[in-house]
Scaffold this motif. Structure first.
Motif, PDB file in Angstrom:
ATOM      1  N   PHE A  59       0.845  -1.211   0.000  1.00 43.80           N
ATOM      2  CA  PHE A  59       0.000   0.000   0.000  1.00 43.80           C
ATOM      3  C   PHE A  59       0.869   1.245   0.000  1.00 43.80           C
ATOM      4  N   SER A  60       0.226   2.406  -0.116  1.00 43.44           N
ATOM      5  CA  SER A  60       0.918   3.642  -0.503  1.00 43.44           C
ATOM      6  C   SER A  60       1.971   4.105   0.491  1.00 43.44           C
ATOM      7  N   ILE A  61       1.750   3.928   1.791  1.00 40.64           N
ATOM      8  CA  ILE A  61       2.735   4.397   2.769  1.00 40.64           C
ATOM      9  C   ILE A  61       4.027   3.595   2.640  1.00 40.64           C
ATOM     10  N   LEU A  62       3.914   2.286   2.472  1.00 42.00           N
ATOM     11  CA  LEU A  62       5.113   1.472   2.263  1.00 42.00           C
ATOM     12  C   LEU A  62       5.773   1.804   0.933  1.00 42.00           C
ATOM     13  N   GLN A 107       1.487   4.894  12.500  1.00 41.11           N
ATOM     14  CA  GLN A 107       0.978   6.146  13.046  1.00 41.11           C
ATOM     15  C   GLN A 107       1.808   6.655  14.228  1.00 41.11           C
ATOM     16  N   ASP A 108       2.734   5.867  14.709  1.00 36.71           N
ATOM     17  CA  ASP A 108       3.747   6.312  15.679  1.00 36.71           C
ATOM     18  C   ASP A 108       5.045   6.446  14.888  1.00 36.71           C
ATOM     19  N   LEU A 109       5.595   7.634  14.792  1.00 39.06           N
ATOM     20  CA  LEU A 109       6.788   7.843  13.974  1.00 39.06           C
ATOM     21  C   LEU A 109       7.979   7.017  14.444  1.00 39.06           C
ATOM     22  N   ARG A 110       8.023   6.679  15.707  1.00 39.48           N
ATOM     23  CA  ARG A 110       9.118   5.807  16.164  1.00 39.48           C
ATOM     24  C   ARG A 110       9.011   4.441  15.507  1.00 39.48           C
ATOM     25  N   PHE A 111       7.796   3.961  15.316  1.00 41.97           N
ATOM     26  CA  PHE A 111       7.615   2.704  14.595  1.00 41.97           C
ATOM     27  C   PHE A 111       7.826   2.923  13.091  1.00 41.97           C
ATOM     28  N   GLY A 112       7.475   4.109  12.594  1.00 36.21           N
ATOM     29  CA  GLY A 112       7.786   4.424  11.205  1.00 36.21           C
ATOM     30  C   GLY A 112       9.283   4.324  10.934  1.00 36.21           C
ATOM     31  N   ILE A 113      10.078   4.750  11.903  1.00 44.09           N
ATOM     32  CA  ILE A 113      11.540   4.626  11.784  1.00 44.09           C
ATOM     33  C   ILE A 113      11.939   3.148  11.755  1.00 44.09           C
ATOM     34  N   ALA A 114      11.284   2.331  12.572  1.00 45.48           N
ATOM     35  CA  ALA A 114      11.560   0.888  12.549  1.00 45.48           C
ATOM     36  C   ALA A 114      11.181   0.296  11.194  1.00 45.48           C
ATOM     37  N   TYR A 115      10.049   0.736  10.624  1.00 46.88           N
ATOM     38  CA  TYR A 115       9.675   0.320   9.272  1.00 46.88           C
ATOM     39  C   TYR A 115      10.813   0.637   8.300  1.00 46.88           C
ATOM     40  N   ALA A 116      11.308   1.876   8.360  1.00 47.19           N
ATOM     41  CA  ALA A 116      12.333   2.322   7.417  1.00 47.19           C
ATOM     42  C   ALA A 116      13.584   1.458   7.528  1.00 47.19           C
ATOM     43  N   ARG A 117      13.971   1.124   8.743  1.00 43.38           N
ATOM     44  CA  ARG A 117      15.170   0.294   8.929  1.00 43.38           C
ATOM     45  C   ARG A 117      14.962  -1.107   8.341  1.00 43.38           C
ATOM     46  N   THR A 118      13.795  -1.684   8.576  1.00 40.94           N
ATOM     47  CA  THR A 118      13.491  -3.013   8.046  1.00 40.94           C
ATOM     48  C   THR A 118      13.480  -3.007   6.527  1.00 40.94           C
ATOM     49  N   ILE A 119      12.833  -1.993   5.949  1.00 39.21           N
ATOM     50  CA  ILE A 119      12.741  -1.907   4.488  1.00 39.21           C
ATOM     51  C   ILE A 119      14.115  -1.653   3.877  1.00 39.21           C
ATOM     52  N   LEU A 156      -8.401  13.675   7.607  1.00 40.95           N
ATOM     53  CA  LEU A 156      -7.122  13.160   8.051  1.00 40.95           C
ATOM     54  C   LEU A 156      -6.692  12.035   7.112  1.00 40.95           C
ATOM     55  N   TYR A 157      -5.403  11.804   7.053  1.00 38.21           N
ATOM     56  CA  TYR A 157      -4.852  10.699   6.269  1.00 38.21           C
ATOM     57  C   TYR A 157      -4.360   9.649   7.247  1.00 38.21           C
ATOM     58  N   ALA A 158      -4.934   8.448   7.146  1.00 33.44           N
ATOM     59  CA  ALA A 158      -4.630   7.397   8.115  1.00 33.44           C
ATOM     60  C   ALA A 158      -3.987   6.188   7.450  1.00 33.44           C
ATOM     61  N   ASP A 159      -4.723   5.543   6.536  1.00 32.48           N
ATOM     62  CA  ASP A 159      -4.286   4.279   5.930  1.00 32.48           C
ATOM     63  C   ASP A 159      -3.759   4.441   4.516  1.00 32.48           C
ATOM     64  N   ALA A 160      -3.879   5.624   3.951  1.00 30.18           N
ATOM     65  CA  ALA A 160      -3.459   5.832   2.565  1.00 30.18           C
ATOM     66  C   ALA A 160      -3.001   7.267   2.378  1.00 30.18           C
ATOM     67  N   LEU A 161      -2.012   7.442   1.520  1.00 32.52           N
ATOM     68  CA  LEU A 161      -1.556   8.778   1.154  1.00 32.52           C
ATOM     69  C   LEU A 161      -2.472   9.366   0.094  1.00 32.52           C
ATOM     70  N   SER A 162      -2.281  10.646  -0.189  1.00 35.00           N
ATOM     71  CA  SER A 162      -3.022  11.298  -1.261  1.00 35.00           C
ATOM     72  C   SER A 162      -2.314  11.068  -2.593  1.00 35.00           C
ATOM     73  N   GLU A 163      -2.942  11.501  -3.673  1.00 35.94           N
ATOM     74  CA  GLU A 163      -2.271  11.523  -4.966  1.00 35.94           C
ATOM     75  C   GLU A 163      -1.103  12.511  -4.894  1.00 35.94           C
ATOM     76  N   PRO A 164      -0.153  12.452  -5.832  1.00 34.19           N
ATOM     77  CA  PRO A 164       1.036  13.318  -5.751  1.00 34.19           C
ATOM     78  C   PRO A 164       0.727  14.804  -5.627  1.00 34.19           C
ATOM     79  N   SER A 165      -0.376  15.262  -6.212  1.00 31.26           N
ATOM     80  CA  SER A 165      -0.717  16.685  -6.150  1.00 31.26           C
ATOM     81  C   SER A 165      -1.570  17.033  -4.931  1.00 31.26           C
ATOM     82  N   GLY A 166      -1.832  16.055  -4.056  1.00 30.63           N
ATOM     83  CA  GLY A 166      -2.727  16.275  -2.926  1.00 30.63           C
ATOM     84  C   GLY A 166      -2.018  16.778  -1.686  1.00 30.63           C
ATOM     85  N   TYR A 207       4.692  10.033   3.350  1.00 29.18           N
ATOM     86  CA  TYR A 207       4.512   9.719   4.771  1.00 29.18           C
ATOM     87  C   TYR A 207       4.815  10.933   5.641  1.00 29.18           C
ATOM     88  N   GLU A 208       5.868  11.655   5.318  1.00 33.90           N
ATOM     89  CA  GLU A 208       6.213  12.859   6.086  1.00 33.90           C
ATOM     90  C   GLU A 208       5.133  13.926   5.931  1.00 33.90           C
TER      91      GLU A 208
END
Length: 320
Positions: free
Chosen positions: A36-39, A150-162, A285-295, A300-301
């Protein structure tokens, strides 16, 4: 004369003498499939054009109810890496991996994260299972909340894993991938500090938000905000009349002013709830999906910057 004319020919016309950049362009970048879009955005931030990315549930798509296409399975078969969330969020990806016979590496972004637990029957359903009603004679079953990004500390863990998975999948680009990941993680750490400072400026008693479905549990736990939702953790379930009535009473009693839709899903329930509670829906709010590039939230940031930009004034009770 003949010798001179041969030497004058462009090097790329002579076998084995093509410039390095021309040879590189003929070699296709490895394919990466993200659920999905955040990943997908995280892969882009870390690997850039060193991979060919295919994101299955794209901008504004509801990954809870996403139905893969035959072309998605075909893309999976040729992938050098598959990136999924895990914790039941993108279970359709697991089924597609089996159906496509994919045997390559899979990076599960939530690997190593201890998830929050939620009542599987909260608001009448299990995650991904619409319409399942709670049997009050059975003790509630706890399931992991999958929205850990939705917790940026876990987002950082995502980034390290990816990043680690990308470096293994594209070893020739490992140094560049690791450098990009370090810069990206530094930005996420700074963003986390900013989010904490912004929320801290709101009186604790005012930090209450009503949203469409319960996707912000990790955000609430990390940053000290109470989130309430008529739907549970899946967008597929319909809340009961009792659920809606309970929230209306709470909004009125506690003077909650932060009521938000989300960028995906059916807004009808929350719009009706806000109307009956006498409050104004303050935006999306944006929770489970990002917007289109122009949105408003193409990355994620940007998602966090947008969400904080509308949440903070709404919690304070500023005029809409």
């Amino acid at each position: 004369m003949r010798r001179r004319s041969l030497l004058a020919l462009p090097a790329l016309l002579l076998p084995g003498l093509a410039p390095a950049h021309a040879r590189a362009q003929t070699q296709a970048a490895p394919s990466v499939v993200a659920s999905f879009s955040i990943l997908g955005d995280m892969v882009t931030q870390i690997a850039g054009d060193r991979v060919r990315l295919r994101t299955l549930a794209g901008p504004n798509a509801d990954a809870h109810s996403f139905s893969p296409r035959p072309s998605d399975a075909q893309a999976l078969r040729g992938a050098a890496l598959v990136v999924r969330n895990g914790l039941g969020f993108d279970g359709w990806m697991d089924r597609m991996i089996r159906a496509a016979g994919y045997t390559g590496p899979v990076a599960t972004a939530t690997q190593g994260i201890t998830p929050r637990q939620m009542d599987a029957h909260a608001h009448g359903h299990d995650h991904g299972g619409a319409g399942r009603r709670h049997n009050h004679s059975v003790a509630p079953r706890q399931v992991p909340d999958p929205h850990a990004w939705q917790d940026l500390r876990f987002g950082i863990a995502y980034a390290r894993t990816i990043a680690a998975a990308l470096a293994r999948a594209v070893p020739a680009e490992a140094a560049a991938i690791e450098a990009n990941a370090a810069a990206y993680i530094a930005r996420l750490e700074a963003l986390d500090a900013w989010v904490r400072a912004e929320v801290a400026a709101v009186p604790e008693a005012r930090r209450k938000v009503v949203t469409s479905h319960d996707a912000f549990g990790y955000f609430g736990a990390a940053y000290g905000v109470a989130f309430l939702a008529p739907q549970g953790i899946s967008t597929e379930a319909e809340p009961s009349a009792a659920d809606v009535a309970r929230l209306i009473r709470q909004i009125r009693a506690e003077g909650i002013t932060a009521v938000f839709l989300e960028n995906m899903g059916n807004p009808a329930t929350l719009e009706r709830l806000a109307r009956e509670a006498g409050v104004v829906v303050r935006g999306r709010l944006y929770a489970d999906a990002l917007s289109e590039p122009s949105g408003l939230a193409p990355t994620y940031e940007a998602m966090f910057r947008h969400n904080i930009g509308v949440l903070v004034p709404a919690m304070r009770g500023d005029a809409a």
